[in-house]
Design a protein around this motif. Structure first.
Motif, PDB file in Angstrom:
ATOM      1  N   GLU A   6       2.789  24.135  12.128  1.00 11.08           N
ATOM      2  CA  GLU A   6       1.845  24.014  11.020  1.00 11.08           C
ATOM      3  C   GLU A   6       0.425  24.294  11.499  1.00 11.08           C
ATOM      4  N   GLY A   8      -3.904  24.667   9.637  1.00 11.23           N
ATOM      5  CA  GLY A   8      -4.751  24.674   8.454  1.00 11.23           C
ATOM      6  C   GLY A   8      -5.305  23.323   8.037  1.00 11.23           C
ATOM      7  N   ARG A  19      -5.665  25.185   2.630  1.00 10.94           N
ATOM      8  CA  ARG A  19      -4.392  25.893   2.598  1.00 10.94           C
ATOM      9  C   ARG A  19      -3.681  25.675   3.927  1.00 10.94           C
ATOM     10  N   SER A  21      -0.473  26.289   6.448  1.00  6.14           N
ATOM     11  CA  SER A  21       0.524  27.307   6.757  1.00  6.14           C
ATOM     12  C   SER A  21       1.553  26.731   7.712  1.00  6.14           C
ATOM     13  N   CYS A  22       2.762  27.236   7.612  1.00  5.35           N
ATOM     14  CA  CYS A  22       3.819  26.843   8.532  1.00  5.35           C
ATOM     15  C   CYS A  22       4.549  28.110   8.952  1.00  5.35           C
ATOM     16  N   ALA A  23       4.414  28.448  10.223  1.00  5.68           N
ATOM     17  CA  ALA A  23       5.055  29.642  10.760  1.00  5.68           C
ATOM     18  C   ALA A  23       6.386  29.265  11.383  1.00  5.68           C
ATOM     19  N   ARG A  72       5.949  30.958  -0.299  1.00  3.61           N
ATOM     20  CA  ARG A  72       6.466  31.448   0.974  1.00  3.61           C
ATOM     21  C   ARG A  72       6.395  32.969   1.012  1.00  3.61           C
ATOM     22  N   THR A  78       6.688  32.609   6.817  1.00 10.84           N
ATOM     23  CA  THR A  78       5.656  31.594   6.643  1.00 10.84           C
ATOM     24  C   THR A  78       5.771  30.931   5.283  1.00 10.84           C
ATOM     25  N   PHE A  80       3.541  28.196   2.732  1.00 16.83           N
ATOM     26  CA  PHE A  80       2.164  27.749   2.516  1.00 16.83           C
ATOM     27  C   PHE A  80       2.127  26.538   1.589  1.00 16.83           C
ATOM     28  N   GLN A  82      -0.942  25.314  -0.812  1.00 19.00           N
ATOM     29  CA  GLN A  82      -2.314  25.387  -1.320  1.00 19.00           C
ATOM     30  C   GLN A  82      -2.652  24.056  -1.963  1.00 19.00           C
ATOM     31  N   CYS A  96       5.862  20.294   7.923  1.00 16.45           N
ATOM     32  CA  CYS A  96       6.711  21.338   7.390  1.00 16.45           C
ATOM     33  C   CYS A  96       8.147  21.042   7.818  1.00 16.45           C
TER      34      CYS A  96
END
Length: 126
Positions: A6, A8, A19, A21-23, A72, A78, A80, A82, A96
């Motif tokens: 994760e 952001g 926002r 993010s999770c990669a 996503r 990824t 997201f 928001q 995540c």
């Protein structure tokens, strides 16, 4: 195995936006239902939002409905979150999580998720 990272999080004021993010890396991203959970100090981890493997179906907790949106990008592996109109009560560590899209049962049940990220801190000041 799926690895989730994760990013952001941060310190913001009430009313601001962030926002997350999770990669994901490892197996095929589109094989997984993805979710965001959060855990505030002294409280249990709770589900915030869930998105199915295609991105066509989403669920959002009542506490954040109308303010948070999950999405996503399967091409970029990824997911997201928001977050708009943030409130002090949104302060928590946000995680995540991933589970096989074929798994049945409530998508809000954290025990059904096989993979978790390390979390990212979100702090909202009043």
């Amino acid at each position: 195995q799926v690895q989730l990272v994760e990013s952001g999080g941060g310190l913001v004021q009430a009313g601001d936006s962030l926002r997350l993010s999770c990669a994901a890396s490892g197996r095929t991203f589109s094989a997984y239902t993805m979710a965001w959970f959060r855990q505030a100090p002294g409280k249990e981890r709770e589900g915030v939002a869930v998105i199915d493997w295609s991105g066509g179906t989403t669920y959002t907790a009542d506490s954040v409905k109308g303010r948070f949106t999950i999405s996503r990008d399967n091409a970029k592996n990824t997911v997201f979150l928001q977050m708009n109109s943030l409130k002090p009560e949104d302060t928590a560590v946000y995680y995540c999580a991933a589970r096989s899209r074929s798994r049945s049962g409530s998508t809000w049940y954290r025990g059904s998720y096989d993979y978790w990220g390390q979390g990212t801190q979100v702090t909202v000041s009043s």
